[in-house]
Every structure is written in C-alpha cells, then in structure tokens.
Design a protein around this motif. Structure first.
Motif, PDB file in Angstrom:
ATOM      1  N   SER A 148       0.723  -1.203   0.439  1.00 40.41           N
ATOM      2  CA  SER A 148       0.368   0.154  -0.193  1.00 40.41           C
ATOM      3  C   SER A 148       0.947   1.528  -0.211  1.00 40.41           C
ATOM      4  N   LEU A 149       1.980   1.169   0.915  1.00 35.15           N
ATOM      5  CA  LEU A 149       3.396   1.971   0.980  1.00 35.15           C
ATOM      6  C   LEU A 149       3.742   3.083  -0.203  1.00 35.15           C
ATOM      7  N   VAL A 150       3.693   1.498  -1.083  1.00 32.78           N
ATOM      8  CA  VAL A 150       4.809   1.582  -2.482  1.00 32.78           C
ATOM      9  C   VAL A 150       3.678   2.139  -3.495  1.00 32.78           C
ATOM     10  N   ALA A 151       2.377   1.759  -3.694  1.00 32.80           N
ATOM     11  CA  ALA A 151       1.087   1.981  -4.643  1.00 32.80           C
ATOM     12  C   ALA A 151       0.950   3.599  -4.125  1.00 32.80           C
ATOM     13  N   ALA A 152       0.753   3.766  -2.815  1.00 32.84           N
ATOM     14  CA  ALA A 152       0.379   4.903  -2.904  1.00 32.84           C
ATOM     15  C   ALA A 152       1.642   6.245  -3.681  1.00 32.84           C
ATOM     16  N   ASN A 153       2.880   5.559  -2.585  1.00 36.20           N
ATOM     17  CA  ASN A 153       3.242   6.951  -3.101  1.00 36.20           C
ATOM     18  C   ASN A 153       3.950   6.598  -4.693  1.00 36.20           C
ATOM     19  N   LEU A 154       3.685   5.577  -5.431  1.00 40.04           N
ATOM     20  CA  LEU A 154       3.697   5.647  -6.981  1.00 40.04           C
ATOM     21  C   LEU A 154       3.479   6.225  -7.335  1.00 40.04           C
ATOM     22  N   ALA A 155       1.749   6.068  -7.419  1.00 39.24           N
ATOM     23  CA  ALA A 155       0.943   6.343  -7.533  1.00 39.24           C
ATOM     24  C   ALA A 155       0.999   8.330  -7.891  1.00 39.24           C
ATOM     25  N   VAL A 156       1.567   8.583  -6.819  1.00 44.13           N
ATOM     26  CA  VAL A 156       1.359  10.309  -6.269  1.00 44.13           C
ATOM     27  C   VAL A 156       2.941  10.848  -7.826  1.00 44.13           C
ATOM     28  N   SER A 157       3.500   9.675  -7.380  1.00 39.33           N
ATOM     29  CA  SER A 157       5.424  10.557  -8.023  1.00 39.33           C
ATOM     30  C   SER A 157       4.895   9.894  -9.779  1.00 39.33           C
ATOM     31  N   MET A 158       4.044   9.053 -10.218  1.00 38.12           N
ATOM     32  CA  MET A 158       4.112   8.655 -11.529  1.00 38.12           C
ATOM     33  C   MET A 158       2.707   9.859 -12.287  1.00 38.12           C
ATOM     34  N   ALA A 159       2.025  10.094 -11.782  1.00 33.48           N
ATOM     35  CA  ALA A 159       1.192  11.533 -11.601  1.00 33.48           C
ATOM     36  C   ALA A 159       2.082  12.739 -11.929  1.00 33.48           C
ATOM     37  N   ASN A 160       2.760  12.986 -11.054  1.00 37.60           N
ATOM     38  CA  ASN A 160       4.037  13.866 -11.127  1.00 37.60           C
ATOM     39  C   ASN A 160       5.160  14.100 -12.261  1.00 37.60           C
ATOM     40  N   GLU A 161       5.306  12.848 -12.420  1.00 41.55           N
ATOM     41  CA  GLU A 161       6.673  12.695 -13.633  1.00 41.55           C
ATOM     42  C   GLU A 161       5.881  12.890 -15.108  1.00 41.55           C
ATOM     43  N   THR A 162       4.812  11.883 -15.090  1.00 42.38           N
ATOM     44  CA  THR A 162       3.909  12.423 -16.265  1.00 42.38           C
ATOM     45  C   THR A 162       3.253  13.262 -16.544  1.00 42.38           C
ATOM     46  N   LYS A 163       1.833  13.934 -15.692  1.00 40.76           N
ATOM     47  CA  LYS A 163       1.597  15.020 -16.180  1.00 40.76           C
ATOM     48  C   LYS A 163      -0.147  14.112 -16.297  1.00 40.76           C
ATOM     49  N   GLY A 164       0.002  12.845 -15.918  1.00 40.64           N
ATOM     50  CA  GLY A 164      -0.787  11.548 -16.623  1.00 40.64           C
ATOM     51  C   GLY A 164      -1.540  12.179 -16.000  1.00 40.64           C
ATOM     52  N   LYS A 165      -3.079  11.072 -16.823  1.00 37.82           N
ATOM     53  CA  LYS A 165      -4.279  10.375 -15.493  1.00 37.82           C
ATOM     54  C   LYS A 165      -3.748   9.792 -14.960  1.00 37.82           C
ATOM     55  N   VAL A 166      -4.082  10.165 -13.398  1.00 36.06           N
ATOM     56  CA  VAL A 166      -3.868   8.764 -12.592  1.00 36.06           C
ATOM     57  C   VAL A 166      -4.776   8.676 -11.417  1.00 36.06           C
ATOM     58  N   ALA A 167      -5.187   7.133 -11.506  1.00 31.81           N
ATOM     59  CA  ALA A 167      -5.908   6.459 -10.627  1.00 31.81           C
ATOM     60  C   ALA A 167      -5.615   6.111  -9.656  1.00 31.81           C
ATOM     61  N   LEU A 168      -5.737   6.080  -8.090  1.00 29.65           N
ATOM     62  CA  LEU A 168      -5.225   4.854  -7.577  1.00 29.65           C
ATOM     63  C   LEU A 168      -6.506   4.194  -6.990  1.00 29.65           C
ATOM     64  N   VAL A 169      -7.172   2.423  -7.195  1.00 32.20           N
ATOM     65  CA  VAL A 169      -7.858   2.091  -6.524  1.00 32.20           C
ATOM     66  C   VAL A 169      -7.476   1.270  -5.078  1.00 32.20           C
ATOM     67  N   ASP A 170      -7.759   1.445  -4.122  1.00 34.17           N
ATOM     68  CA  ASP A 170      -8.281   0.278  -3.549  1.00 34.17           C
ATOM     69  C   ASP A 170      -8.673  -1.124  -3.317  1.00 34.17           C
TER      70      ASP A 170
END
Ligand SMILES: Nc1ncnc2c1ncn2[C@@H]1O[C@H](COP(=O)(O)OP(=O)(O)OP(=O)(O)O)[C@@H](O)[C@H]1O
Ligand SMILES: [Mg+2]
Length: 420
Positions: free
Chosen positions: A173-195
């Motif tokens: 969960s920790l990695v998934a959450a940080n990865l989602a945020v990082s992915m949005a920042n790096e790519t400027k793409g639309k990112v969804a995080l689903v729990d």
C-alpha cells in the motif's frame, strides 16, 4: 429465530447427503428442504423449491457442480451456491468462483465450518436484497450516459498496474500510494489509485483523505454509473491523482462482486492513463480477475522467510494461471533491512529477477504515514523516493503503441474486463 434458512443439498453420494442432512437437522435456524443426486436434478429442484442456499458437490454424473452453479446463476436468482470439493481439486476453486459460487468448502470440513458458511452466505444475500430494494426504489432506470468526446479518444487506453503480495505487511500500500503520486508528477498523465484491499484498505489513511465515499457508493448505483458519477465518488489526492477508496467497513467488502469490478475498471480504463491498484493477499475471485487483465503485476516482497515463501507460492500460482513472467515486476521492499539475505539470495530462491529495490527508511516512512503525506512529495530527493521514480520509469514503457508486424504471434488483447 422465526425464519429458517432453506437449504438444498446436491451430491451424488447418498451417504454424504444423509450425513449433511443429519448434521444440519440439529440447527434450529436451518432447514433442509430437498436433496438432489446430480447437477441437473439440483437445478430443477432449485427452481421448484427456491432454497436460500444450495450446497453443491463438484464431481457428479450427468451435470457437474460447476456447470450447475453457472446455470443457477443465470436462471435462478436468490439461491446462492456453496461449493463443496475435495482437496486436490484446486483448479476447481477458480472455476467455481468464476461460475458464480459464493463460497468454497474443502472436504472434509467440520460441521461448524459448514454452518458458519451457510449463515454467512445467507446473511450477505439478505443484505444484498435490501441494498437492491433501496436502489431500485429510489431511482428510475435512466439510460447510460453517452461517453464524452475525450472518452471516445481514450477508450481502452489506460494501463493497469496491479500491486500484489502473497504476504501482508510487506509495504504494497505504501509503495502503491507513493508510486501513484510520483507517476502523476513525472508523467503529468491522469492517474487513478484504486484500493482493492476491500476489507482493510488503508490508502485513505496513507494519503490522509476524506473517507466518506468509495467503491460501495459505486456499486450501490452500478446501473446508473457513468464516468461523471465515478469522478464524483473518487477522492482527490496529491498531484491531481484520483482515488477510489475501499469500503469504510470490512463487512461491506463482500458486496463488491467481480462483475462490479469489471464494470468499474472498464470505465476507469477510458478515464485514466494509469490505474494503480492496491490489493489484499487473498487470491479471491476479484484479485484473480484484475490479475488476469492487468498490464503489469507488481509483486512486492521483503527480506523475511514468510514473505519469500509466499512470494514463491504466488509466482507459482501466476505460472499456473498462465500469467506471463514478462508482465510480472518483482519488487524487493526494505531491501537493506536484513543482513542475512540480499537481492541475489532472494532471486536465487525465487528463480525470478528482482526488477527494483526500495530501501528501508523507517523514520521517513513512519513520519509520512503519521502525517498522511506521501514521502515522494515531502522528500523527493531521498533515496526511497528516487527508487520509486525508477519504478515509475520501469513500468511506463509497457507495450509501445507501435504497429505490430502482420505475422506477429501476439494474441489480441481483450479489453479489460470485457470477457463476457
Ligand atoms: N520501505 C520501507 N521502509 C520502512 N518501513 C516500511 C517500508 N515499507 C513499508 N514499511 C512499513 O511497513 C508497514 C506496512 O506497510 P503497508 O501497509 O504498505 O503493507 P501492505 O503490504 O500494504 O500490508 P497489508 O497486506 O496489511 O495491506 C508500514 O506501515 C510501514 O511502517
Ligand atoms: Mg495494504
């Protein structure tokens, strides 16, 4: 108890029928209303008797239990099936779940297990019915909203990254959450995080989000669900990510079905570029479904014997499910937390290459969790954040949208959750 749970037992062995019948006769709230000796007879009896629960054997003549369960799911509503199977029929587990069975009991099971299972499935069915009654009473059936222009262009484009671990507590969960945020920042793409850790999801806590709405709100209104509604239910996270939260209470998890998940992901794929999915270790039908269709499966492990043992088991199951190793990204979390093991020894043991390592940084991690601020935003230059960015880069160049040569031997990929 005034209402009894009406049970139909389907098994080709007479002594099993007798034993089960006898066992259940001691329960005041359960009544065996009928028995059948094969799947076909079981379906006929279910239509006639409308039982609350069907106990179904697997191996039977004329029509087996899986086929009968499928038929019941299509033709008889309100008679959920509990499959009873002997050990060693592991392949059945998956088929049984896909056929629509609610629970799966491995023979020999105890009377207590059986009775608890019957009561659990019954109660859940009651809950579902009251849910349905509420939703159909409150709303008129409206035609599904047509997708907007943007949607058409993006149809089926979003990539799904499914985070899984065979052992809890390894940091997915920790990695998934940080990865989602990082992915949005790096790519400027639309990112969804689903729990999808439906019982004990903690993405909301990790990102300090308002947990008043989540996936349960979508399924309550699934027939009226459109992209606008999904957007409304998703919660805003850092760097513009949208988060679909788990149910607020564990008992609500069972209300989410594979079909719901399929439909929700079908829409998410159209709405987002990247969909990061957190999960629980339980390999139930929902996880199997997402696993099957994810573009990448990020398997998180750590340097402990139980984590490595369960990762090995998970990889073995993936193999038996024909999940190509190319789709699997093995991630070693807290990679420097143990002096006895290292990356090489884990790789040798798992016979699988480790694609990324995340260092152990208890101080930063605990601080980040307690404040609900992802460390990739508060400490972007820390080593742990850099490793997350590397993981983003590793996940991104998934199948490039270049045309394949005519003769390419690649099977056409089905749209996510577009199986039926
Ligand atoms: N790289 C790390 N450095 C330090 N601590 C970590 C790291 N990764 C995870 N942790 C710790 O491990 C705990 C468990 O992490 P997390 O909740 O993400 O695991 P999980 O795999 O999602 O567990 P579950 O299966 O229970 O959902 C965290 O609360 C955190 O304290
Ligand atoms: Mg978790």
């Amino acid at each position: 108890m005034s209402e009894q749970i009406k049970v139909l037992i389907v098994d080709d062995i007479q002594s099993t029928l007798d034993n089960l019948q006898k066992l259940l006769s001691f329960e005041p709230d359960i009544q065996v209303v009928g028995t059948a000796a094969n799947g076909k007879e079981g379906v006929e009896q279910a239509k006639k008797l409308a039982p609350d629960i069907v106990l179904m054997d697997v191996n039977m003549p004329i029509m087996d239990g899986i086929q009968a369960t499928e038929t019941l799911a299509q033709e008889v509503s309100g008679s959920p099936v509990i499959i009873m199977s002997v050990q060693g029929e592991r392949d059945y587990l998956r088929r049984a779940m896909q056929s629509g069975a609610r629970e799966f009991l491995i023979k020999p099971f105890s009377g207590d297990e059986l009775i608890a299972s019957i009561r659990r499935v019954y109660q859940l069915e009651q809950k579902k019915e009251s849910f349905l009654a509420k939703t159909t009473a409150g709303t008129e059936k409206a035609p599904a909203a047509p997708p907007d222009g943007e949607t058409k262009q993006r149809a089926e484009r979003g990539q799904v990254f499914f985070f899984y671990s065979g052992k809890g507590g390894v940091g997915k969960s920790l990695v998934a959450a940080n990865l989602a945020v990082s992915m949005a920042n790096e790519t400027k793409g639309k990112v969804a995080l689903v729990d999808l850790d439906l019982q004990f999801g903690d993405i909301g806590v990790l990102l300090n989000l308002d947990h008043s709405q989540g996936i349960t709100d979508l399924i309550e209104n699934i027939d009226h669900m459109d992209q606008e509604f999904i957007r409304e239910i998703m919660v805003d996270g850092p760097f513009g990510i949208k988060v679909l939260l788990a149910p607020i209470s564990p008992e609500l998890a069972d209300l989410v079905t594979v079909d719901h998940v399929r439909r929700i992901f079908g829409e998410l794929r159209k709405m987002f570029d990247y969909i990061i999915v957190d999960s629980s270790a339980h390999l139930g039908e929902i996880n199997l479904e997402v696993l099957d269709h994810a573009d990448r499966v990020v398997v998180v492990t750590s340097l402990s014997i139980p984590a490595i043992k369960n990762t090995k088991l998970a990889l073995k199951i993936f193999d038996s499910l024909s999940i190509s190793p190319d789709r699997v990204v093995l991630l070693l979390n807290k990679s420097d937390a143990h002096s006895e093991f290292n990356k090489e020894s884990v790789e040798a043991n798992l016979r699988f290459p480790i694609a990324g390592q995340i260092p152990n940084d208890p101080k930063l991690v605990i601080n980040s969790i307690n404040r609900g601020n992802p460390f990739v935003t508060t400490h972007p230059e820390s080593e742990i954040s850099q490793r997350i960015r590397e993981l983003v880069a590793k996940l991104l160049p998934t199948p490039a949208p270049t045309p394949e040569p005519e003769s390419a031997e690649k099977k056409p990929r089905k749209g996510l959750f577009a199986r039926r």
